[in-house]
Design a protein around this motif. Structure first.
Motif, PDB file in Angstrom:
ATOM      1  N   ALA A 293      52.548  41.422 -14.544  1.00 28.81           N
ATOM      2  CA  ALA A 293      53.510  41.333 -13.439  1.00 28.81           C
ATOM      3  C   ALA A 293      54.191  42.679 -13.214  1.00 28.81           C
ATOM      4  CB  ALA A 293      54.554  40.255 -13.737  1.00 28.81           C
ATOM      5  N   ILE A 294      54.660  43.276 -14.279  1.00 25.88           N
ATOM      6  CA  ILE A 294      55.407  44.526 -14.137  1.00 25.88           C
ATOM      7  C   ILE A 294      54.485  45.659 -13.694  1.00 25.88           C
ATOM      8  CG2 ILE A 294      55.210  45.356 -16.515  1.00 25.88           C
ATOM      9  CD1 ILE A 294      58.141  45.969 -16.393  1.00 25.88           C
ATOM     10  N   THR A 295      53.279  45.707 -14.247  1.00 29.65           N
ATOM     11  CA  THR A 295      52.331  46.734 -13.830  1.00 29.65           C
ATOM     12  C   THR A 295      51.951  46.545 -12.354  1.00 29.65           C
ATOM     13  OG1 THR A 295      51.432  46.745 -16.075  1.00 29.65           O
ATOM     14  CG2 THR A 295      50.124  47.822 -14.360  1.00 29.65           C
ATOM     15  N   GLY A 296      51.755  45.298 -11.971  1.00 31.50           N
ATOM     16  CA  GLY A 296      51.344  45.003 -10.601  1.00 31.50           C
ATOM     17  C   GLY A 296      52.374  45.405  -9.568  1.00 31.50           C
ATOM     18  N   ILE A 297      53.641  45.110  -9.823  1.00 32.21           N
ATOM     19  CA  ILE A 297      54.626  45.447  -8.796  1.00 32.21           C
ATOM     20  C   ILE A 297      54.897  46.951  -8.766  1.00 32.21           C
ATOM     21  CG2 ILE A 297      55.681  43.148  -8.756  1.00 32.21           C
ATOM     22  CD1 ILE A 297      58.092  44.392 -10.188  1.00 32.21           C
ATOM     23  N   VAL A 298      54.779  47.604  -9.911  1.00 30.09           N
ATOM     24  CA  VAL A 298      54.921  49.067  -9.898  1.00 30.09           C
ATOM     25  C   VAL A 298      53.757  49.702  -9.127  1.00 30.09           C
ATOM     26  CG1 VAL A 298      54.787  51.138 -11.338  1.00 30.09           C
ATOM     27  CG2 VAL A 298      56.328  49.287 -11.968  1.00 30.09           C
ATOM     28  N   ASP A 299      52.538  49.244  -9.394  1.00 33.62           N
ATOM     29  CA  ASP A 299      51.375  49.759  -8.664  1.00 33.62           C
ATOM     30  C   ASP A 299      51.542  49.565  -7.155  1.00 33.62           C
ATOM     31  OD1 ASP A 299      50.198  50.550 -10.969  1.00 33.62           O
ATOM     32  OD2 ASP A 299      48.723  48.932 -11.076  1.00 33.62           O
ATOM     33  N   LEU A 300      51.991  48.372  -6.802  1.00 36.30           N
ATOM     34  CA  LEU A 300      52.174  48.041  -5.390  1.00 36.30           C
ATOM     35  C   LEU A 300      53.203  48.963  -4.735  1.00 36.30           C
ATOM     36  CD1 LEU A 300      50.797  45.826  -3.810  1.00 36.30           C
ATOM     37  CD2 LEU A 300      52.734  44.329  -4.266  1.00 36.30           C
ATOM     38  N   ALA A 301      54.300  49.182  -5.442  1.00 36.37           N
ATOM     39  CA  ALA A 301      55.365  50.007  -4.888  1.00 36.37           C
ATOM     40  C   ALA A 301      54.902  51.452  -4.697  1.00 36.37           C
ATOM     41  CB  ALA A 301      56.594  49.967  -5.794  1.00 36.37           C
ATOM     42  N   VAL A 302      54.121  51.962  -5.654  1.00 37.20           N
ATOM     43  CA  VAL A 302      53.664  53.345  -5.562  1.00 37.20           C
ATOM     44  C   VAL A 302      52.593  53.483  -4.482  1.00 37.20           C
ATOM     45  CG1 VAL A 302      52.486  55.214  -6.781  1.00 37.20           C
ATOM     46  CG2 VAL A 302      54.248  53.874  -7.944  1.00 37.20           C
ATOM     47  N   GLU A 303      51.653  52.531  -4.498  1.00 37.36           N
ATOM     48  CA  GLU A 303      50.561  52.557  -3.527  1.00 37.36           C
ATOM     49  C   GLU A 303      51.096  52.525  -2.099  1.00 37.36           C
ATOM     50  OE1 GLU A 303      47.014  49.435  -2.264  1.00 37.36           O
ATOM     51  OE2 GLU A 303      47.937  49.238  -4.226  1.00 37.36           O
ATOM     52  N   ARG A 304      52.167  51.778  -1.893  1.00 38.65           N
ATOM     53  CA  ARG A 304      52.730  51.625  -0.555  1.00 38.65           C
ATOM     54  C   ARG A 304      54.121  52.246  -0.479  1.00 38.65           C
ATOM     55  NH1 ARG A 304      50.087  48.837   2.630  1.00 38.65           N
ATOM     56  NH2 ARG A 304      51.804  48.051   3.858  1.00 38.65           N
ATOM     57  N   ARG A 305      54.292  53.386  -1.126  1.00 38.62           N
ATOM     58  CA  ARG A 305      55.625  53.975  -1.254  1.00 38.62           C
ATOM     59  C   ARG A 305      56.255  54.374   0.064  1.00 38.62           C
ATOM     60  NH1 ARG A 305      54.365  59.550  -4.595  1.00 38.62           N
ATOM     61  NH2 ARG A 305      56.516  60.079  -4.050  1.00 38.62           N
ATOM     62  N   HIS A 306      55.435  54.547   1.097  1.00 39.16           N
ATOM     63  CA  HIS A 306      56.014  54.956   2.375  1.00 39.16           C
ATOM     64  C   HIS A 306      56.331  53.773   3.286  1.00 39.16           C
ATOM     65  CE1 HIS A 306      55.436  59.050   1.271  1.00 39.16           C
ATOM     66  NE2 HIS A 306      54.152  58.889   1.108  1.00 39.16           N
ATOM     67  N   THR A 307      55.994  52.573   2.849  1.00 38.71           N
ATOM     68  CA  THR A 307      56.243  51.430   3.725  1.00 38.71           C
ATOM     69  C   THR A 307      57.035  50.312   3.037  1.00 38.71           C
ATOM     70  OG1 THR A 307      54.035  50.643   3.120  1.00 38.71           O
ATOM     71  CG2 THR A 307      54.248  51.720   5.252  1.00 38.71           C
TER      72      THR A 307
END
Lengths: 191, 191
Positions: A93-107
């Motif tokens: 869970a924690i890895t997934g939301i961090v990945d998501l936030a970084v991958e979509r950091r501009h949106t």
DNA sequence: GTCTATAGACCGATAGAC
DNA sequence: GTCTATCGGTCTATAGAC
């Protein structure tokens, strides 16, 4: 591990996906209220009427854009819930939301924080469901005020920090590494 | 402890303060782009022309609203910098921003996260100055990527968590206590 | 400092041709 | 699925009276 919630709506056509992608880019740049259908149409190189052929109102576009973002979180949650141990589930869970936030950091930060989208999600069943399941993964059974504040802080910190000017010049890998490490520490997990 | 920066602009008249207060309320509810001068005028019970008598453009209102919020942070930073020890300074900083976030829980998160205001602040000297001084108070001399990410997370967590639905039903005191405790722990301070 | 009235651009949304 | 053309309404902003 739990009854999987139905998807928020029917899958998007290719044309609808293009509309939503353009809308998300513009929402992040100008806010939802500051983005017009003309801007979306221009971004796609078509006219407003062509956009209205895919969605009947602007509200439908806003809702679909918000649900598209929410579904990315849903995927992370479901992958975590499928883990074999609670320790692994929390880790996913924690890895997934961090990945998501970084991958979509501009949106991601600006879209999920927009007051109009917050309003849409206030009474949104799937949003509530996904958030509760995420909280369960991160802090376990309801720990009262402390668990709620802790989860809210972690979500806000992860999705909000990526847009802060302090980290603008960090590359994705550095940002992800630091975010992950600090998020783990915040939850009291071993680094 | 440092050279105090000049205020962001001239002090506001009583009429200007009323305009900015109304604007901040509406910005938080509808976003900056979704708030019109007509809405601000209606909120004040006057006509648009009366609002234009105080500010020449909508952009001036947006900037003044953003700087008003920034100045609240500046006050916290300056109070912390006046402390006698670095330990007390850090304590004042963290307590100050938590108090600010809770006191303005219905406005601060949405206003500071709005993409239009983020854009205004991107090249804003006072904003940069206040943020750097806040970072210095919280994590000391520049600790590289780790210190920058840590500060961004703490600011995002504090200002963002207060608007999350998970904490909507917590009273101010409970929210403040939990936020403060978790923020301290995040910085590795004794509770 | 507030009002009425207006200018000119843009808004969301629709009709109907191709 | 995309276009042109258009509707009524709202937008920011200004002029000028009180």
């Amino acid at each position: 591990m739990s009854t999987a919630a139905a998807p928020a709506g029917p899958p998007l056509s290719a044309a609808q996906t293009r509309v939503i992608n353009a809308a998300q880019t513009l929402f992040a740049r100008h806010g939802v209220g500051g983005t017009s259908l003309q801007m979306i149409a221009d971004e796609l190189g078509v006219t407003k009427a062509a956009v209205y052929h895919q969605y009947r109102t602007k509200d439908e576009i806003v809702l679909a854009a918000a649900e598209t973002e929410l579904r990315r979180v849903q995927v992370v949650v479901e992958h975590a819930e499928a883990a074999r141990s609670t320790r692994q589930a929390r880790d996913r869970a924690i890895t997934g939301i961090v990945d998501l936030a970084v991958e979509r950091r501009h949106t991601v930060g600006t879209i999920l924080g927009d007051p109009i989208i917050v309003g849409f999600f206030a009474d949104h069943d799937l949003f509530r469901d996904v958030m509760l399941r995420l909280r369960h993964l991160l802090v376990g059974e309801d720990a009262g005020a402390e668990g709620r504040v802790r989860t809210a802080m972690l979500i806000a910190a992860t999705s909000g920090a990526v847009t802060h000017p302090f980290v603008a010049d960090l590359d994705d890998d550095t940002l992800r590494t630091q975010l992950l490490q600090l998020a783990r520490r915040f939850l009291g997990l071993p680094a």
